[in-house]
Design a protein around this motif. Sequence first.
Motif, mmCIF file in Angstrom:
data_model
loop_
_atom_site.group_PDB
_atom_site.id
_atom_site.type_symbol
_atom_site.label_atom_id
_atom_site.label_comp_id
_atom_site.label_asym_id
_atom_site.label_seq_id
_atom_site.Cartn_x
_atom_site.Cartn_y
_atom_site.Cartn_z
ATOM 1 N N LYS A 141 -3.643 0.277 -5.243
ATOM 2 C CA LYS A 141 -2.747 0.895 -4.257
ATOM 3 C C LYS A 141 -3.020 2.385 -4.119
ATOM 4 N N ASP A 142 -3.497 2.991 -5.182
ATOM 5 C CA ASP A 142 -3.712 4.441 -5.201
ATOM 6 C C ASP A 142 -5.180 4.765 -4.950
ATOM 7 N N ASN A 143 -5.430 5.890 -4.266
ATOM 8 C CA ASN A 143 -6.813 6.296 -4.039
ATOM 9 C C ASN A 143 -7.457 6.738 -5.352
ATOM 10 N N ALA A 144 -8.750 7.009 -5.297
ATOM 11 C CA ALA A 144 -9.492 7.320 -6.524
ATOM 12 C C ALA A 144 -8.943 8.557 -7.232
ATOM 13 N N TYR A 145 -8.545 9.556 -6.470
ATOM 14 C CA TYR A 145 -8.011 10.772 -7.071
ATOM 15 C C TYR A 145 -6.755 10.459 -7.890
ATOM 16 N N THR A 146 -5.834 9.709 -7.298
ATOM 17 C CA THR A 146 -4.583 9.382 -8.010
ATOM 18 C C THR A 146 -4.847 8.453 -9.181
ATOM 19 N N GLN A 147 -5.814 7.568 -9.043
ATOM 20 C CA GLN A 147 -6.175 6.721 -10.188
ATOM 21 C C GLN A 147 -6.625 7.582 -11.365
ATOM 22 N N LEU A 152 0.801 -1.215 0.000
ATOM 23 C CA LEU A 152 0.000 0.000 0.000
ATOM 24 C C LEU A 152 0.839 1.273 0.000
ATOM 25 N N LYS A 153 2.143 1.146 0.229
ATOM 26 C CA LYS A 153 3.037 2.298 0.144
ATOM 27 C C LYS A 153 3.764 2.348 -1.196
ATOM 28 N N GLN A 154 3.531 1.360 -2.032
ATOM 29 C CA GLN A 154 4.145 1.332 -3.364
ATOM 30 C C GLN A 154 3.226 2.081 -4.336
ATOM 31 N N THR A 155 3.015 3.345 -4.035
ATOM 32 C CA THR A 155 2.043 4.148 -4.775
ATOM 33 C C THR A 155 2.703 4.901 -5.933
ATOM 34 N N ALA A 156 1.877 5.470 -6.785
ATOM 35 C CA ALA A 156 2.361 6.193 -7.961
ATOM 36 C C ALA A 156 3.243 7.373 -7.551
ATOM 37 N N ILE A 157 4.329 7.558 -8.300
ATOM 38 C CA ILE A 157 5.241 8.678 -8.069
ATOM 39 C C ILE A 157 5.077 9.659 -9.229
#
Length: 639
Positions: A367-373, A254-259
Amino acid sequence: MSKNQVTFSFSGQAANQHVDFIVTDSRIKKDKIIDLGKISVSGGKGKLTLTVDVSRNGNQDVASWYKKSVNNNTRHMVHTARGSNSPEKLNFAVKGTLSIGSQRFDVCIGQGHYATTNNWHMAGNTISARANNKSAYLDNVYFITTSGSDEFNVADANTISEGNGFDLWTSTNTESLTPRFDLEGDALHPFPYHSGLLPSIGTMQNGYAFDTTGTAPTHRDFHLQLLSSNNSQYQNVLFKLNRITGAIEGNDVLKQTAIQFEGDGKPYMMNYGVSHAALPLGNQSYIYAGEYNKQWMTTLAKQNPDFRFRDLVLSGSHDAGMYEIHINDPKIAIQKMIDSNPVLASLELVGTQVGEQLLANLSLTQKDNAYTQLVTGTRYFDFRPAYVGNSFSMNQTYHLHNFIPGVVFNEFLTDIDKYLKENSNEFAIVRIAKSGIDTDNFTPLNQEQVEACLQTSVSASVGYQVTNSLDSFHDLTLSQVAKGKRLIVLFGASNVNDSYNDEDYSASLNDPSAVITALNSTVQKNAQYQYTVLQLQNTGSAALKHYKSQIALHVTAWLNDLVFSGTGNLLQATKPTFDHATYTWLTQPDTVEAIAKQNGPVVVQNDFVDIALYQHALALSQQRYTQRVKEESNAMAEA
């Protein structure tokens, strides 16, 4: 004169390839080439011999010419027994193209001398040498070792079994970004952009990195890096491989999120994943990178004002709200999971802490929330809202993955609303589904309850509309859709051409062929569906039933991965293998043509949405538009 001979011996699948070497240049002294009649090559199936019939006399100019072929970078040089990584003198050197099947590699091969031994050196920009320069990777596909002073051994890189290792998977859509993996003790593994079949889409690439055997030092650093066009480092994510236990230390899933970052004035994104997995999977790692556009629909509409809703291929998020878990009593949930899956029962799982990690490793799909998706380019969301028990409460309404609650529905909607307010010409689709919900303990929302949540969470400037069909949108342009209520919520949708079926999507953990069969069958259907969904992920937990015997042989490893490891998410461990197959499938001419012929919009849906999924969707959207305009133009001409 002396007959100087070096042999290349091939093993594994490489042994079945035809091998050859075409000479393009040579040196025996400064500016003096070797008579081609003195150079002979004997190639064939899985074998190659290079013979140079000249006298031997070490020469500094020849060594300089050899090293210049790789800009004096010893990381691109490998040699046989003894001698220096960077030879001061060579007897002679030959440049040419090494052919292994359909692949071509530009290399320079030279003979050196050390004490009483004449050894051989090979350099090439596609060679990545390990620390001792006596073994190396060739374009991340083959692994080269040496025997004695005059033999190079070549094997498939993915067959290496020495020590702990990682499968490596990459995608990038630009020459400006190069994904690279760096496992301490191994070679560097760069994956520069290779053009693919679709415009602006690079090929999916893969390789393998492995550690040497032994337990000292106890840890190896494993870096996932992203380089610029001039090889400066944009990003570096560090993990540590425990050589004693095999555990991977670093960011949990869950910390391997988009950069997101900027380079050369452009917005870039890096999606990555590292997974600790037992056999038959093994440790997995991936880097997908590319340029993103928060307002790609807006851009598309400006470039092509007549671009229609029906032309779209949308990046879709499968189980879109499973980037959080809300469990009141993990013991109850874990018992349900064990009862529903006899393979898990064999692992004898107990304990609250154990349950929480296991639930995450078998149920998180994003892994990413809806906003980041949305930032990633996603515009279609598969959401399955339900509330606890029989009494409706917005605060207790979650995305449900069977009996595991994910994000709160209103929080999900608020994220989407925030994004659409910031990007006033973009729109999104949320499909409300009831499948896969444990209806013994949770109640799926009805339309009235869905609309109550929407009214609370969606602002007037964005607006929402609930419908059971997209048919009325088909012939609208993107600009026309964006002028209306921009959150389109599908409730009770039917007549959808969906590729998913239980059998094919749970057929294997590491063989995507059944999923490809399902995808091919789906795009060949000619009925007038309102839209098409191409699901690219596999169902890992359901596929476990095929691996009872292997799990029994490696119970401890599976227990460590699924129950205790923060990097043990089974769905992420299968993701890059399936992505490599399904994303490649999306670019094939027959697939592109079949997608273009679909009646309505097409969704390419996946777990852990990423920049590569968006890039493929956008390229396919442009292909569909171009094909439609061409067909309409031809029809007008014929009329």
